[in-house]
Design a protein around this motif. Structure first.
Motif, PDB file in Angstrom:
ATOM      1  N   GLU A 273       0.826  -1.207   0.000  1.00 42.82           N
ATOM      2  CA  GLU A 273       0.000   0.000   0.000  1.00 42.82           C
ATOM      3  C   GLU A 273       0.859   1.255   0.000  1.00 42.82           C
ATOM      4  N   LEU A 274       1.915   1.247   0.802  1.00 43.58           N
ATOM      5  CA  LEU A 274       2.813   2.394   0.855  1.00 43.58           C
ATOM      6  C   LEU A 274       3.466   2.656  -0.483  1.00 43.58           C
ATOM      7  N   LEU A 275       3.840   1.583  -1.196  1.00 47.21           N
ATOM      8  CA  LEU A 275       4.553   1.735  -2.452  1.00 47.21           C
ATOM      9  C   LEU A 275       3.633   1.847  -3.662  1.00 47.21           C
ATOM     10  N   ASP A 276       2.355   1.835  -3.454  1.00 49.58           N
ATOM     11  CA  ASP A 276       1.389   1.910  -4.542  1.00 49.58           C
ATOM     12  C   ASP A 276       1.097   3.370  -4.881  1.00 49.58           C
ATOM     13  N   ILE A 277       1.789   3.906  -5.885  1.00 48.99           N
ATOM     14  CA  ILE A 277       1.610   5.317  -6.217  1.00 48.99           C
ATOM     15  C   ILE A 277       0.298   5.598  -6.933  1.00 48.99           C
ATOM     16  N   SER A 278      -0.449   4.558  -7.317  1.00 48.84           N
ATOM     17  CA  SER A 278      -1.760   4.792  -7.930  1.00 48.84           C
ATOM     18  C   SER A 278      -2.717   5.428  -6.937  1.00 48.84           C
ATOM     19  N   GLN A 279      -2.381   5.389  -5.645  1.00 47.43           N
ATOM     20  CA  GLN A 279      -3.208   6.047  -4.644  1.00 47.43           C
ATOM     21  C   GLN A 279      -3.076   7.565  -4.680  1.00 47.43           C
ATOM     22  N   GLU A 280      -2.023   8.047  -5.314  1.00 46.76           N
ATOM     23  CA  GLU A 280      -1.827   9.488  -5.389  1.00 46.76           C
ATOM     24  C   GLU A 280      -2.846  10.123  -6.336  1.00 46.76           C
ATOM     25  N   PRO A 281      -3.280  11.344  -6.055  1.00 48.53           N
ATOM     26  CA  PRO A 281      -4.183  12.031  -6.976  1.00 48.53           C
ATOM     27  C   PRO A 281      -3.567  12.164  -8.357  1.00 48.53           C
ATOM     28  N   GLU A 282      -4.390  12.187  -9.356  1.00 50.33           N
ATOM     29  CA  GLU A 282      -3.903  12.266 -10.732  1.00 50.33           C
ATOM     30  C   GLU A 282      -3.052  13.504 -10.957  1.00 50.33           C
ATOM     31  N   VAL A 283      -3.422  14.613 -10.327  1.00 53.21           N
ATOM     32  CA  VAL A 283      -2.662  15.847 -10.519  1.00 53.21           C
ATOM     33  C   VAL A 283      -1.228  15.695 -10.024  1.00 53.21           C
ATOM     34  N   VAL A 284      -1.029  14.902  -8.963  1.00 55.06           N
ATOM     35  CA  VAL A 284       0.320  14.665  -8.445  1.00 55.06           C
ATOM     36  C   VAL A 284       1.107  13.788  -9.402  1.00 55.06           C
ATOM     37  N   ARG A 285       0.469  12.715  -9.885  1.00 53.15           N
ATOM     38  CA  ARG A 285       1.158  11.813 -10.816  1.00 53.15           C
ATOM     39  C   ARG A 285       1.514  12.542 -12.111  1.00 53.15           C
ATOM     40  N   GLU A 286       0.657  13.430 -12.548  1.00 53.54           N
ATOM     41  CA  GLU A 286       0.946  14.216 -13.748  1.00 53.54           C
ATOM     42  C   GLU A 286       2.096  15.180 -13.495  1.00 53.54           C
ATOM     43  N   ALA A 287       2.149  15.771 -12.315  1.00 57.47           N
ATOM     44  CA  ALA A 287       3.232  16.699 -11.993  1.00 57.47           C
ATOM     45  C   ALA A 287       4.589  16.024 -12.041  1.00 57.47           C
ATOM     46  N   TYR A 288       4.653  14.765 -11.591  1.00 51.97           N
ATOM     47  CA  TYR A 288       5.903  14.011 -11.625  1.00 51.97           C
ATOM     48  C   TYR A 288       6.201  13.462 -13.017  1.00 51.97           C
ATOM     49  N   GLY A 289       5.211  13.439 -13.892  1.00 50.10           N
ATOM     50  CA  GLY A 289       5.396  12.854 -15.218  1.00 50.10           C
ATOM     51  C   GLY A 289       5.287  11.358 -15.222  1.00 50.10           C
ATOM     52  N   VAL A 290       4.505  10.797 -14.286  1.00 47.93           N
ATOM     53  CA  VAL A 290       4.342   9.348 -14.220  1.00 47.93           C
ATOM     54  C   VAL A 290       3.631   8.854 -15.467  1.00 47.93           C
ATOM     55  N   LYS A 291       4.202   7.846 -16.092  1.00 48.86           N
ATOM     56  CA  LYS A 291       3.629   7.220 -17.279  1.00 48.86           C
ATOM     57  C   LYS A 291       4.014   5.753 -17.281  1.00 48.86           C
ATOM     58  N   PRO A 292       3.300   4.924 -18.049  1.00 49.77           N
ATOM     59  CA  PRO A 292       3.619   3.490 -18.067  1.00 49.77           C
ATOM     60  C   PRO A 292       4.966   3.208 -18.713  1.00 49.77           C
TER      61      PRO A 292
END
Length: 461
Positions: A273-292
């Motif tokens: 659960e701690l390492l599951d970044i899908s829990q982060e809001p989309e705006v945060v994942r977009e800010a980091y540039g998370v992509k598959p």
């Protein structure tokens, strides 16, 4: 980019081997720090709870470190070091021979400090007033394996493997969160020393780094037995220990405190659960540039680093390999900077907004740098005589530069810092005296900085 407020958010198996399997390795490391609660009071504190928080030598400026390791040696004159003389003398013979080669990338000044940054790092450039540059670094060997090992352990000598700097910090300070390892390394390079770079060597094994990957899962968790079988293993261990506990020669404390591994077993539900970044809001994942896929690997690592930092992990290392550009330099730099610029900037912004940057030290850099002269049609060779790193956050002066290289960026001429000086300074920022942080082994007292190292207090805030 504004981040949302954090509030939104088989029977022959030995008992020890079974314990490691049942708790999937991850919990086993943290388990060692919990045993003191049930051990005899006559035992030494270091033996009872080796991972418990320890008092530093003096007041620390930082509580934890995030090391962003650019493995392979970033070309500094194409990223962080603007050298007008190099640009002006492109194609001429350099002072030490070779053809001087100007950077193909445009540099501009940013922030109130007017710091020069290459167009390769436009996102990090917005944070230059937070950065503290170390511009006079030098090291001992131009070979990647030895230099990487030296950066991580303090020595490139193959005669004796030394503990990693993260292991030394764990030995000196313990961990803030007894449910988690205090030292985690994400996607460490498998070569150039491999596990030596996050190992504990002759320090006790519980101080070593725990390796994970950027998908958020531990290798041991992926390979572990099904939950029901693990439960049977634990029940077997309990039975064996109850029987052996009645014998005159009872097992050691790790095997004896059977209740503690129940907690380690439960940690398997918390860690993913701690390492599951899908829990982060989309705006945060977009800010980091998370992509598959591989293109989003470094972004995932940086976001995971922030989550681990928030959870109290003491030392976190993330890695981006592929900077060994003896050819295809231009395209290689474009590719690597595109992967690391936005996530690095997002990490700095996120830590700052959450109030974590004031207690977290971020270190960004490589094992050495690159020469100002060309190698082949489109490459640069290794340079160990002068190169930069930067720090940000707890304990260091923001918007500050210490040291300098010559007009072409080849040799450190001011504020020279050897790798041992870097280590001494990092330990000091964490409240540890590098000369006092020692461990007896093979008839002598060892330390991270061996018999060298000076703390560069000029960069302290």
């Amino acid at each position: 980019m504004q981040f949302p407020h954090p509030d939104l958010f088989d029977s022959g198996m030995t008992r020890r081997a079974a314990l490691k399997s049942a708790s999937a390795g991850f919990g086993y490391v943290a388990l060692a720090g919990m045993l003191g609660q049930q051990l005899p009071k006559t035992a030494r504190a270091s033996e009872i709870a080796p991972l418990a928080p320890k008092k530093p030598h003096f007041t620390p400026r930082a509580k934890r470190v995030i090391f962003l390791f650019m493995q392979g040696a970033t070309s500094q004159m194409d990223t962080w070091e603007y050298k007008p003389q190099l640009q002006a003398n492109d194609g001429k013979v350099g002072p030490g021979g070779g053809t001087l080669t100007a950077s193909k990338f445009k540099f501009s000044q940013y922030g109130e400090t007017g710091t020069w940054v290459s167009e390769l790092y436009p996102h990090v450039a917005q944070h230059v007033d937070k950065l503290c540059f170390l511009r006079g670094l030098h090291t001992d060997t131009p070979a990647h394996p030895q230099a990487v090992i030296q950066l991580h352990t303090g020595t490139a000598l193959a005669s004796l493997t030394r503990p990693s700097m993260g292991a030394w910090m764990m030995y000196g300070l313990g961990t803030e969160n007894q449910d988690l390892p205090g030292y985690i390394t994400i996607n460490p390079p498998p070569n150039f020393g491999g596990a030596v770079n996050y190992g504990s060597a002759f320090l006790p094994a519980h101080f070593q780094g725990t390796r994970i990957n950027d998908t958020g899962y531990l290798p041991n968790l992926q390979a572990s037995a099904p939950f029901a079988l693990q439960r049977k293993q634990i029940d077997l261990i309990q039975s064996l220990n109850r029987d052996l506990g009645r014998q005159p020669n009872a097992p050691d404390e790790l095997d004896g405190v059977i209740q503690s591994y129940e907690l380690a077993f439960k940690m398997q539900g918390k860690v993913p659960e701690l390492l599951d970044i899908s829990q982060e809001p989309e705006v945060v994942r977009e800010a980091y540039g998370v992509k598959p896929g591989p293109a989003g690997s470094f972004a995932r690592q940086c976001l995971m680093a922030r989550r681990l930092c928030e959870a109290g992990v003491r030392f976190i290392e993330v890695c981006h390999p592929g900077w060994d550009q003896h050819n295809n330099l231009h395209q290689g730099l474009i590719r690597n900077s595109a992967a690391t610029d936005q996530p690095t900037a997002a990490l700095l912004a996120d830590l700052h907004q959450r109030g974590l940057l004031d207690e977290t030290l971020v270190l960004f850099g490589s094992e050495f740098g690159r020469l100002p002269t060309s190698q082949g049609p489109d490459g640069r060779d290794h340079n160990i005589t002068g190169y930069p790193m930067w720090m940000a956050g707890a304990g260091v002066k923001p918007g500050f530069s210490y040291g300098a290289t010559d007009e072409y960026g080849q040799h450190a001429i001011e504020g020279r810092m050897h790798t041992t000086d870097l280590h001494a300074t990092l330990l000091a920022l964490m409240g540890l005296d590098h000369e006092l942080l020692t461990y007896p082994y093979a008839g002598r007292e060892f330390r991270l900085t061996d018999v060298a190292g000076n703390v560069v207090k000029e960069i302290f805030s």
